[in-house]
Design an enzyme around this catalytic site. Structure first.
Site, short mmCIF file in Angstrom:
data_model
loop_
_atom_site.label_atom_id
_atom_site.label_comp_id
_atom_site.label_asym_id
_atom_site.label_seq_id
_atom_site.Cartn_x
_atom_site.Cartn_y
_atom_site.Cartn_z
CE1 TYR A 83 0.69 1.72 4.24
CE2 TYR A 83 0.98 -0.65 4.43
CZ TYR A 83 1.17 0.63 4.93
OH TYR A 83 1.85 0.82 6.10
CG PHE B 102 -0.02 8.46 6.19
CD1 PHE B 102 0.02 7.19 6.73
CD2 PHE B 102 -1.11 8.82 5.43
CE1 PHE B 102 -1.01 6.28 6.51
CE2 PHE B 102 -2.15 7.93 5.20
CZ PHE B 102 -2.10 6.65 5.74
CG ASP B 103 3.46 3.66 6.52
OD1 ASP B 103 4.66 3.56 6.18
OD2 ASP B 103 2.89 2.81 7.24
CB ILE C 39 -7.95 1.58 11.00
CG1 ILE C 39 -7.62 1.53 9.50
CG2 ILE C 39 -6.80 2.15 11.81
CD1 ILE C 39 -7.34 2.89 8.89
CE1 TYR D 105 -4.07 4.24 13.51
CE2 TYR D 105 -4.21 5.15 11.30
CZ TYR D 105 -3.79 4.16 12.16
OH TYR D 105 -3.08 3.09 11.67
CG PHE E 16 -4.90 3.09 3.05
CD1 PHE E 16 -3.67 2.90 3.65
CD2 PHE E 16 -5.95 3.59 3.81
CE1 PHE E 16 -3.49 3.19 4.99
CE2 PHE E 16 -5.77 3.87 5.15
CZ PHE E 16 -4.53 3.68 5.74
#
Length: 559
Positions: free
Chosen positions: A158, A168-169, A188, A214, A231
């Site tokens: 992802y 962010f990731d 999540i 979150y 994502f």
């Protein structure tokens, strides 16, 4: 006053009104940077997260700069209106009159009374309490036999960004998939939902609102509070802990009379891939089959099971879940932990260590009275192939006919057996297992542990003589022998007469020489053996003396 004068006075009046600005009645919105793509605009009751710089209209002095994360209705009226219809990543300049801001009172000693405020806004996020997880399929494989369900174990790549596009990731940056159980609370809520129903190889965009991600707390320094997460997901692998081996039979040759079983030794080619199609190993690249015993634990459990019940030449696709392969640990850098493995298998041959030579007669001439046996010299034609049809050798490609004397270890033992008991003109198909052929090591173009397939035809058969003999009588020899040898009756037998006598016996079918030898040389050796005094002729005493020696030797042997 004429008409022209009236028009001039009217224009001057309008100009005077225009050039003398009065107090703002409503907000002024300058949309000075609008993104090309806007999938959603701010509406009443949406929650927004935006960055702003606040300045006074009068002198441009900054009074505030921050990121706001609020719902509409909690802002000053001017901002509530000014944010309407805004897109993520849009930049606006919103000018707010005092009565739509902090009025004649101001606030907190920062905003004076009757201040006109200017906000430079960058919208970062929009969401609503009614939002659901959004899924957009980017690509999907042509065939999909199974989709992800709750309790599956999945491996996926992802890229994670905020709604504004800020990353962010990413699993790609770690060069490792994210591996987890689906629908078990390890993710999540929005991802647990968004990953359902995916095929291996499918790509999706999954947009998760903050309350399914979150929430108010965010996560670390990369995910702010109340952030919508985006994502881009590629499903690499999935299986269920309850999964068994999956076998897809692709091709089965006609006439399969025997299938593999435990204890057999098999040679097969394979391509090994992961479920997304990326390869990890191939026997074809090594130009060598994989050879192993079946059902004896020499290979992973899934393959041991999959190799049961196959035919020579059969092709199968075998899907092996990790608990029947390399489990959670994987194998070094080659196979990741918890990887499902896909093997495309082609069976080249198999045998059992107890297998005999298999002989099938395909043609037998009528009146077959003389059959090949030990000591016979035979001429034969052959094609030698692997069991997959690969031709190794053929007598048709040789410069001279193929001959062998049976029983002299001139050919492999399996071929010797296949050539025995044949009539001239007979044809056979002979399957030779490796322990009757070239064994584990192979030889000169024959792979190790290869089962060989021979197509044989016996062209000519010359009956032989026992080992150690050059000539044998096919019945009783003349008695007495010397008078029969002395064709002219002069009581002596020179080489020419000796040779004439033996060739006459052969012609009349009373005796034969060892086939495949030089008849003249053999006869001369036999003559020299009888000519004791080496005077070039045999007389009766020399023949008697030789006979007496043989009798005496036989008596000693009996003692």
């Amino acid at each position: 006053m004429d008409l022209l004068a009236c028009l001039v006075l009217f224009v001057l009046h309008v100009a005077a009104v225009t050039c003398t600005p009065g107090p703002l009645v409503d907000i002024v919105v300058d949309r000075y940077d609008i993104p090309k793509v806007c999938s959603r605009e701010v509406q009443t009751e949406d929650f927004v997260r935006y960055h702003f710089n606040g300045t006074f209209h009068e002198d441009g002095k900054k009074f505030d700069s921050s990121i706001f994360n609020v719902g509409l209705g909690r802002l000053i009226t001017g901002m509530d209106r000014g944010l309407q219809g805004m897109c993520v990543n849009e930049r606006r300049r919103i000018t707010v009159p005092p009565h739509l801001a902090y009025g004649s009172v101001g606030t907190g000693g920062v905003i004076p009374p009757d201040a006109v405020l200017v906000f430079d806004v960058l919208l970062l996020d929009i969401w609503s309490a009614e939002d659901k997880v959004q899924i957009r399929t980017l690509s999907k494989p042509a065939s999909c036999n199974r989709t992800s369900v709750v309790s599956d174990y999945i491996r996926y790549h992802y890229n994670g960004t905020l709604l504004s596009g800020e990353a962010f990731d990413s699993s790609y940056s770690r060069n490792s998939t994210y591996d987890t159980y689906l629908g078990q609370g390890y993710l999540i809520k929005g991802m647990d939902e968004g990953l359902l129903g995916m095929c291996v190889g499918e790509k999706r965009i999954i947009i998760v609102p903050p309350f399914l991600a979150y929430g108010e707390n965010g996560s670390g320094t990369r995910i702010p509070p109340q952030a919508t997460l985006v994502f881009e997901v590629l499903l690499v692998d999935l299986f269920n802990p309850k999964d068994d081996l999956m076998v897809q039979v692709k091709e089965v040759p006609e006439g399969c009379t025997r299938r593999t079983k435990t204890g057999d030794y098999i040679r097969y080619h394979y391509n090994g891939t992961f479920q997304d199609g990326s390869p990890f190993d191939s026997s074809y690249q090594r130009n060598s089959t994989y050879n192993t015993y079946i059902g004896m634990g020499y290979v992973i459990r899934g393959i041991d099971k999959a190799l049961q019940g196959l035919c020579i030449g059969e092709k199968r696709r075998v899907i092996v879940p990790p608990h029947m392969a390399y489990g959670e640990e994987g194998v070094g850098d080659l196979i990741p932990g918890s990887a499902v493995l896909v093997f495309d298998i082609h069976v080249i041959d198999f045998h059992n260590p107890n297998d005999p030579v298999h002989i099938k007669v395909t043609h037998k001439p009528k009146g077959c009275s003389m059959k090949s046996e030990t000591d016979d010299l035979i001429q034969y034609r052959y094609n030698c192939s692997l069991m997959d049809g690969t031709l190794l050798y053929s007598s048709d490609k040789l410069d001279s006919p193929s001959f062998t004397t049976l029983g002299t270890n001139g050919v492999i033992s399996g071929l010797e057996k296949g050539l025995s008991g044949m009539c001239e003109g007979e044809r056979r198909e002979v399957v030779v297992p490796p322990h009757w052929g070239h064994g584990e090591n192979g030889a000169g173009g024959v792979p190790g542990s290869a089962v060989l397939f021979f197509e044989l035809e016996l062209v000519e058969l010359q009956k032989g003589v026992p080992e150690g003999y050059m000539f044998v009588w096919l019945g009783d020899s003349p008695n007495p022998l010397f008078p029969a040898m002395d064709l002219n009756g002069d009581n002596e037998v020179p080489l020419e007469e000796f040779s004439e006598f033996l060739m006459l016996q052969i012609k009349e079918g009373k005796g034969r020489l060892r086939p495949g030898t030089d008849a003249d040389a053999v006869i001369k050796d036999m003559f020299n053996n009888q000519d004791r005094n080496e005077d070039g002729k045999i007389v009766v005493d020399e023949l008697k003396l030789k006979t007496d020696e043989q009798s005496e030797r036989m008596k000693r042997d009996e003692l």
